[in-house]
Enzyme design. Structure first.
Site, short mmCIF file in Angstrom:
data_model
loop_
_atom_site.label_atom_id
_atom_site.label_comp_id
_atom_site.label_asym_id
_atom_site.label_seq_id
_atom_site.Cartn_x
_atom_site.Cartn_y
_atom_site.Cartn_z
N GLY A 11 7.41 12.92 -0.36
CA GLY A 11 6.78 14.12 -0.94
C GLY A 11 5.72 13.76 -1.96
N SER A 13 2.47 14.25 -1.66
CA SER A 13 1.22 15.01 -1.49
C SER A 13 0.83 15.74 -2.76
CB SER A 13 1.35 16.00 -0.33
OG SER A 13 2.46 16.86 -0.54
N GLY A 15 2.44 17.40 -6.92
CA GLY A 15 3.51 17.49 -7.93
C GLY A 15 4.02 16.16 -8.44
N ASP A 66 8.15 12.72 7.33
CA ASP A 66 8.76 14.05 7.22
C ASP A 66 10.26 13.81 7.04
OD1 ASP A 66 10.04 16.48 7.68
OD2 ASP A 66 8.57 17.13 9.16
N SER A 144 16.96 14.95 -8.57
CA SER A 144 17.84 16.13 -8.55
C SER A 144 17.20 17.19 -9.43
CB SER A 144 19.23 15.71 -9.04
OG SER A 144 20.08 16.82 -9.17
N TYR A 158 19.74 26.50 -3.83
CA TYR A 158 19.00 25.35 -4.37
C TYR A 158 19.97 24.48 -5.18
CZ TYR A 158 15.58 22.69 -7.12
OH TYR A 158 14.86 21.68 -7.72
N ALA A 160 23.15 24.27 -4.83
CA ALA A 160 24.07 23.63 -3.88
C ALA A 160 23.42 22.38 -3.29
CB ALA A 160 24.46 24.60 -2.78
N SER A 161 22.12 22.47 -2.96
CA SER A 161 21.44 21.31 -2.36
C SER A 161 21.37 20.16 -3.37
CB SER A 161 20.04 21.70 -1.86
OG SER A 161 19.12 21.89 -2.93
N LYS A 162 21.16 20.49 -4.65
CA LYS A 162 21.06 19.43 -5.67
C LYS A 162 22.45 18.93 -6.09
CE LYS A 162 16.50 19.34 -5.97
NZ LYS A 162 15.72 18.20 -5.46
N THR A 193 4.40 21.95 -11.87
CA THR A 193 3.96 21.33 -10.61
C THR A 193 3.71 22.51 -9.66
OG1 THR A 193 6.13 21.31 -9.56
CG2 THR A 193 5.62 19.40 -10.96
N1 LIG Z 1 8.92 21.09 -10.92
C1 LIG Z 1 10.11 21.35 -11.39
O1 LIG Z 1 10.27 22.15 -12.32
C2 LIG Z 1 11.31 20.66 -10.82
C3 LIG Z 1 12.47 20.60 -11.59
C4 LIG Z 1 13.59 19.94 -11.09
C5 LIG Z 1 13.53 19.29 -9.87
N2 LIG Z 1 12.38 19.36 -9.13
C6 LIG Z 1 12.38 18.65 -7.85
O2 LIG Z 1 11.28 17.76 -7.82
C7 LIG Z 1 10.93 17.47 -6.47
C8 LIG Z 1 9.43 17.56 -6.31
O3 LIG Z 1 9.02 18.90 -6.54
P1 LIG Z 1 7.67 19.27 -7.33
O4 LIG Z 1 8.07 20.01 -8.54
O5 LIG Z 1 6.80 18.10 -7.45
O6 LIG Z 1 7.06 20.37 -6.34
P2 LIG Z 1 5.92 20.25 -5.19
O7 LIG Z 1 4.62 19.92 -5.82
O8 LIG Z 1 6.06 21.50 -4.40
O9 LIG Z 1 6.37 18.98 -4.36
C9 LIG Z 1 7.30 19.03 -3.32
C10 LIG Z 1 6.95 17.93 -2.36
O10 LIG Z 1 7.96 17.88 -1.34
C11 LIG Z 1 7.28 17.76 -0.10
N3 LIG Z 1 8.06 18.17 1.05
C12 LIG Z 1 8.63 19.37 1.33
N4 LIG Z 1 9.22 19.33 2.53
C13 LIG Z 1 9.03 18.07 3.02
C14 LIG Z 1 9.39 17.39 4.21
N5 LIG Z 1 10.09 18.00 5.18
N6 LIG Z 1 9.03 16.09 4.36
C15 LIG Z 1 8.33 15.45 3.41
N7 LIG Z 1 7.93 16.05 2.27
C16 LIG Z 1 8.28 17.34 2.08
C17 LIG Z 1 6.04 18.63 -0.27
O11 LIG Z 1 5.12 18.30 0.74
P3 LIG Z 1 4.14 19.35 1.47
O12 LIG Z 1 2.87 19.25 0.69
O13 LIG Z 1 4.00 18.81 2.86
O14 LIG Z 1 4.79 20.69 1.41
C18 LIG Z 1 5.62 18.18 -1.66
O15 LIG Z 1 4.92 16.96 -1.61
C19 LIG Z 1 11.72 18.45 -5.61
O16 LIG Z 1 12.85 17.79 -5.05
C20 LIG Z 1 12.18 19.51 -6.61
O17 LIG Z 1 13.37 20.14 -6.21
C21 LIG Z 1 11.27 20.01 -9.57
#
Ligand SMILES: NC(=O)c1ccc[n+]([C@@H]2O[C@H](COP(=O)([O-])OP(=O)(O)OC[C@H]3O[C@@H](n4cnc5c(N)ncnc54)[C@H](OP(=O)(O)O)[C@@H]3O)[C@@H](O)[C@H]2O)c1
Length: 298
Positions: A11, A13, A15, A66, A144, A158, A160-162, A193
């Site tokens: 992931g 791409s 964030g 993926d 997580s 969500y 539950a997944s974490k 993000t």
């Molecule tokens: N931001 C927060 O506040 C926060 C807090 C706690 C935890 N998190 C966790 O941090 C992680 C990253 O999230 P983020 O905040 O950086 O949000 P984000 O910018 O939406 O990043 C999510 C990333 O996951 C990728 N993704 C989704 N489905 C995928 C798949 N099937 N295969 C490969 N990549 C996939 C997305 O790619 P695409 O561009 O292809 O969709 C994107 O690159 C997540 O696990 C999220 O639960 C975030």
């Protein structure tokens, strides 16, 4: 051990993943920035990353991965190992947030969420572990959330997944310790993000008709989370610190930006409880980290 690590990130791409990539690469680590569909939906992101790598001479390669597709995961891991000869750290970062009262989430939406947030890391870990065992070291990192420890209404699936990810990562930390391979968990609070823009909403809204004031919970929670979001670089800095911490000296859990939510308190209590459980089950010695031991099991 070479202090510069070879890191594969899912992931990348946008964030956190993209920030981890740049932070690690600017500090000399070799990064495989993986993403789904780099020739299509992520073509612009992939091209920006390649341009950045070229312009600043950064050790970054973009690979298709993926996390919901076994073959795609295996292809990316094989390509990374073919190019760099090893993978020192696998960062399970790909994931998304799903908002809505639990009853309004369809089973198909729940299945997809678990397929990405939980089964994704199951696939990635299974693909990288034979290589880590061969090279006698490695780190499985799991992104997580504070929501992997405390439960928020309208984020139940969500959470539950974490929670599931936390259980998997912790079990791995016990099972791999005697082989010198580490499993660590990062628990961010809310950070700025694209996560909020990428949030999926529960599809079966007709189910919420009887919920009265509780119908407002998803909107209230989303407003609180997005308005309190911190600077994501804080999390990238913690990830860099973990990657640069010598083998055997890492913690199992790193919470970032969750102060006031009880995550540290739960972590501290669980650490004690789990140590007691290992002791009571006669597993304490079997679950201790042994440096450079991977070779023994090959
Ligand atoms: N931001 C927060 O506040 C926060 C807090 C706690 C935890 N998190 C966790 O941090 C992680 C990253 O999230 P983020 O905040 O950086 O949000 P984000 O910018 O939406 O990043 C999510 C990333 O996951 C990728 N993704 C989704 N489905 C995928 C798949 N099937 N295969 C490969 N990549 C996939 C997305 O790619 P695409 O561009 O292809 O969709 C994107 O690159 C997540 O696990 C999220 O639960 C975030």
């Amino acid at each position: 051990m070479n202090s510069k690590q070879v890191v594969l990130i899912t992931g990348s791409s946008t964030g956190f993943g993209r920030l981890f990539m740049e932070t690690l690469a600017r500090n000399g680590h070799t990064v495989f920035a993986t993403m789904r569909d780099p020739g299509g939906r992520n073509a612009k992101n992939a091209s920006e990353i390649r341009t950045l790598a070229e312009k600043d001479s950064l050790p970054i390669s973009v690979l298709e991965l993926d996390v919901t597709d076994d073959a795609s995961v295996e292809r990316a891991v094989d390509a990374a190992v073919a190019k760099a000869g090893r993978i020192d750290v696998a960062i399970n970062n790909a994931g998304y947030y799903l908002t809505g009262l639990e009853e309004a989430v369809t089973t198909e939406q729940a299945r997809r969420l678990m397929d990405t947030n939980f089964l994704g890391p199951v696939r990635v870990n299974r693909a990288v572990l034979p290589h880590m065992r061969r090279q006698r070291s490695g780190v499985l990192m799991h992104v997580s959330s504070g929501a992997g420890r405390v439960i928020l209404p309208s984020a139940g699936l969500y959470c539950a997944s974490k929670f599931a990810l936390e259980a998997l990562a912790e079990a791995y930390s016990y099972e791999l310790a005697s082989q010198g391979i580490e499993s660590v968990i990062v628990q961010p609070g809310a950070y700025e993000t694209p996560v909020f823009g990428n949030t999926v909403t529960a599809a079966d809204q007709a189910r919420t008709a009887t919920y009265g004031a509780a119908k407002e919970i998803p909107a209230k929670l989303s407003a609180v989370l997005s308005s309190s979001a911190g600077n994501a670089q804080e999390v990238a800095d913690v990830v860099l610190r973990i990657v640069e911490t010598p083998a055997g000296e890492k913690q199992l859990r790193y919470s970032v930006g969750t102060r006031g939510f009880g995550v540290d308190e739960i972590n501290a209590l669980c650490k004690q409880v789990q140590a007691n459980v290992m002791e009571a089950m006669g597993l304490a010695a079997d679950t201790k980290f042994i440096k450079g031991k991977a070779a023994a099991s090959v």
